[in-house]
Design a protein around this motif. Sequence first.
Motif, PDB file in Angstrom:
ATOM      1  N   SER A 118      -2.275   3.496  -5.597  1.00  0.00           N
ATOM      2  CA  SER A 118      -1.384   4.489  -6.214  1.00  0.00           C
ATOM      3  C   SER A 118       0.009   3.918  -6.393  1.00  0.00           C
ATOM      4  O   SER A 118       0.450   3.045  -5.651  1.00  0.00           O
ATOM      5  CB  SER A 118      -1.338   5.757  -5.368  1.00  0.00           C
ATOM      6  N   SER A 119       0.708   4.437  -7.371  1.00  0.00           N
ATOM      7  CA  SER A 119       2.019   3.909  -7.717  1.00  0.00           C
ATOM      8  C   SER A 119       3.024   4.239  -6.625  1.00  0.00           C
ATOM      9  O   SER A 119       3.129   5.372  -6.167  1.00  0.00           O
ATOM     10  CB  SER A 119       2.461   4.536  -9.040  1.00  0.00           C
ATOM     11  N   LEU A 120       3.773   3.212  -6.210  1.00  0.00           N
ATOM     12  CA  LEU A 120       4.787   3.452  -5.192  1.00  0.00           C
ATOM     13  C   LEU A 120       5.944   4.275  -5.739  1.00  0.00           C
ATOM     14  O   LEU A 120       6.588   5.032  -5.015  1.00  0.00           O
ATOM     15  CB  LEU A 120       5.313   2.119  -4.641  1.00  0.00           C
ATOM     16  N   GLN A 150       4.877   7.689  -5.262  1.00  0.00           N
ATOM     17  CA  GLN A 150       4.857   8.085  -3.858  1.00  0.00           C
ATOM     18  C   GLN A 150       6.255   8.452  -3.391  1.00  0.00           C
ATOM     19  O   GLN A 150       6.457   9.447  -2.681  1.00  0.00           O
ATOM     20  CB  GLN A 150       4.321   6.928  -3.023  1.00  0.00           C
ATOM     21  N   LYS A 173       7.192  11.860  -4.705  1.00  0.00           N
ATOM     22  CA  LYS A 173       6.520  13.005  -4.089  1.00  0.00           C
ATOM     23  C   LYS A 173       7.000  13.233  -2.673  1.00  0.00           C
ATOM     24  O   LYS A 173       7.235  14.369  -2.260  1.00  0.00           O
ATOM     25  CB  LYS A 173       5.007  12.783  -4.096  1.00  0.00           C
ATOM     26  N   GLU A 174       7.145  12.123  -1.905  1.00  0.00           N
ATOM     27  CA  GLU A 174       7.573  12.296  -0.504  1.00  0.00           C
ATOM     28  C   GLU A 174       8.940  12.943  -0.415  1.00  0.00           C
ATOM     29  O   GLU A 174       9.201  13.756   0.471  1.00  0.00           O
ATOM     30  CB  GLU A 174       7.655  10.927   0.173  1.00  0.00           C
ATOM     31  N   ARG A 227       0.819  -1.211   0.000  1.00  0.00           N
ATOM     32  CA  ARG A 227       0.000   0.000   0.000  1.00  0.00           C
ATOM     33  C   ARG A 227       0.852   1.260   0.000  1.00  0.00           C
ATOM     34  O   ARG A 227       0.534   2.240  -0.660  1.00  0.00           O
ATOM     35  CB  ARG A 227      -0.899   0.022   1.238  1.00  0.00           C
ATOM     36  N   ARG A 228       1.910   1.227   0.811  1.00  0.00           N
ATOM     37  CA  ARG A 228       2.770   2.408   0.892  1.00  0.00           C
ATOM     38  C   ARG A 228       4.215   1.951   0.945  1.00  0.00           C
ATOM     39  O   ARG A 228       4.502   0.835   1.352  1.00  0.00           O
ATOM     40  CB  ARG A 228       2.475   3.166   2.198  1.00  0.00           C
ATOM     41  N   THR A 253       6.572  15.568 -10.459  1.00  0.00           N
ATOM     42  CA  THR A 253       5.681  15.502  -9.298  1.00  0.00           C
ATOM     43  C   THR A 253       4.242  15.917  -9.569  1.00  0.00           C
ATOM     44  O   THR A 253       3.393  15.663  -8.740  1.00  0.00           O
ATOM     45  CB  THR A 253       6.200  16.423  -8.173  1.00  0.00           C
ATOM     46  N   THR A 313       3.654  -1.289 -11.011  1.00  0.00           N
ATOM     47  CA  THR A 313       2.439  -0.602 -10.569  1.00  0.00           C
ATOM     48  C   THR A 313       1.236  -1.345 -11.133  1.00  0.00           C
ATOM     49  O   THR A 313       1.105  -1.475 -12.344  1.00  0.00           O
ATOM     50  CB  THR A 313       2.423   0.837 -11.097  1.00  0.00           C
TER      51      THR A 313
END
Lengths: 369, 367
Positions: A111-113, A116, A119-120, A81-82, A152, A104
């Motif tokens: 959502s695509s890891l 993620q 973005k993080e 999930r994350r 992003t 993915t």
Amino acid sequence: MARRSASILNRLLAKNPPSPFTAPTRSITYMPRPGDGAPRTVTLIPGDGIGPLVTGAVEQVMEAMHAPVHFERYEVLGHMRRVPEEVIESVKRNKVCLKGGLATPVGGGVSSLNMQLRKELDIFASLVNCINVPGLATRHENVDIVVIRENTEGEYSGLEHEVVPGVVESLKVITKFCSERIARYAFEYAYLNNRKKVTAVHKANIMKLADGLFLESCREVAKHYPGITYNEIIVDNCCMQLVAKPEQFDVMVTPNLYGNLVANTAAGIAGGTGVMPGGNVGAEHAIFEQGASAGNVGNDKIVEQKKANPVALLLSSAMMLRHLRFPTFADRLETAVKQVIQEGKCRTKDLGGDCTTQEVVDAVIAALE
Amino acid sequence: MSRQSFSLLKSLGRIASGSKTQTRSVTYMPRPGDGKPRPVTLIPGDGVGPLVTNAVEQVMDAMHAPVYFEPFVVHGDMKSLPEGLLESIKKNKVCLKGGLKTPVGGGVSSLNVNLRKELDLFASLVNCFNLPGLASRHENVDIVVIRENTEGEYAGLEHEVVPGVVESLKVITKFCSERIAKYAFEYAYLNNRKKVTAVHKANIMKLADGLFLESCQEVAKKYPSIAYNEIIVDNCCMQLVARPEQFDVMVTPNLYGNLVANTAAGIAGGTGVMPGGNVGAEYAVFEQGASAGNVGKDTTQEQKNANPVALLLSSAMMLRHLQFPSFADRLETAVKRVIAEGKCRTEDLGGNSTTQEVVDAVIANLD
């Protein structure tokens, strides 16, 4: 003029037959600061599919070179999930990460890891260098394109909702902040790497406000770099020009989706996604992975037969070594890989041969000086 | 198509003439903000100093390099370094220096040595190698001399015991020997060099040079893939002129380093073309690699035909040290092309061009 130069070219080539591949040697050495040789830690994410195979290849070659790098491996799979917290902490600590690939799932709302992670860590620029590799025949010559893609926002914001049953809206978000910083990065890249031209790719005739904002930001930044030529091209014409006359492009700066397509097209004309290096960079962190990965993480057959092409990730790890300020190791790795490709004896299936990943790795290690 | 073939023809023409352009396809992916201009302290100095530093300034300008200089006036006969100079270098971390003329005798200490001690620039590095196109009596020379920069015979501790009797102290410490040995091996590791040779005279100065050797031997154990050997300095000088290809990286105490570096520079083409730098834990000062003859003769200064090549190549090292590899490569390539073509050479290389003509040729050859 073209016909005349062709005959001149032929004469020059006949006088000087192409020499066997020689390593680029730099006589003006890199004078390190004391302590520069201390080993650096790099987060390693093998991933899914062919990921573990190709990251294993990089680990073997780094060890053979005694490179001052050691890897902290983390298990991440595309269907999680994350991205686990500890992985993000590790990348924040080490500042540099090497990634295989995360599959993915199509649809399904997960959502695509990959996204993620970007973005993080605010890794806003993705860079792919699509270049003809000597010895690898392709239909297009003189390709040397660097695609710099905003990483992003844009179409990949992940903001979708079902308005009413059967009607879905997907938001494409373009901000001045992100457009400006990707434009600034593209021109800075061109300046630092002696590139002559930056081309902005857009569809502002249709998406007048969104891509129009992107273009405005690029034009403003272009004014600060009078020594670099700037032009714009609509994305459909761009795709056609890429396959017709790729030599006209140098550095290309694009929003998220167009960048994905342009990068994969450019990679395809120059030799395939199996050999193009690339990386993602933000203000503080950098993640290196295969430049363009059309086809996600490879099909199952390649994984079973262990025939994934490690060249792209090896060249990306050379970019990583250069990013970590180890230019000599980067040069050695690059030279060895290019020699193996030029000799042509050891190539995986996507390049027309039938070697396994391990055979290519052994050839690269044997070619190291 | 025609424009493309023209540039193709140009690059083929270059290959045909024997000089290769260095291109790296796996590009350097900078961090955002890496293109910001860096300030560098500039010390033109005495003699040919201002001439050659001005050459560097012109070339940097032509390249639009992200570097800008903060010049300071320093002359070799000043009693001490001027106010503000040390602050500037401490702020900028990097300095480019022409040359400071040290008066012979007279008890005035050398400002060059002062600078190195104050900033603790403990390693001096000179890269002596054959330049393509420049004929010399020795082939296959590629030697890097790493010299301890702060102690040894240059401690500056002298006194007159009784009238007519002077003692000069040569000081060797474990601390300094260890760190120069560590730097030399680290340099060899990072630059893919295969051998490190320690130069000494421990058969005579058993304790002093013996301590130096011990430190080198200890550090060598940590780098098993780099070959290590030792050579006595007199034999070393003879071997340098007989078979220079046997040497790779050489680590030496202060005085031997000076002599070995100048000899190696001489056999490979002269002190006018060898690049070098001085580095410490926090700062770096780049100057001509080896400067036998201090800051040049008066005639060279008058006729303005000092050789700017050494300082240009040192500034390429500086650009690489500042993490601007593309600019460093361009500068290096242009300079080597000018030397290989052989049309524009100053007096020490057998030609009769002035400094300005060489600078113009380099600027014309920049890609």
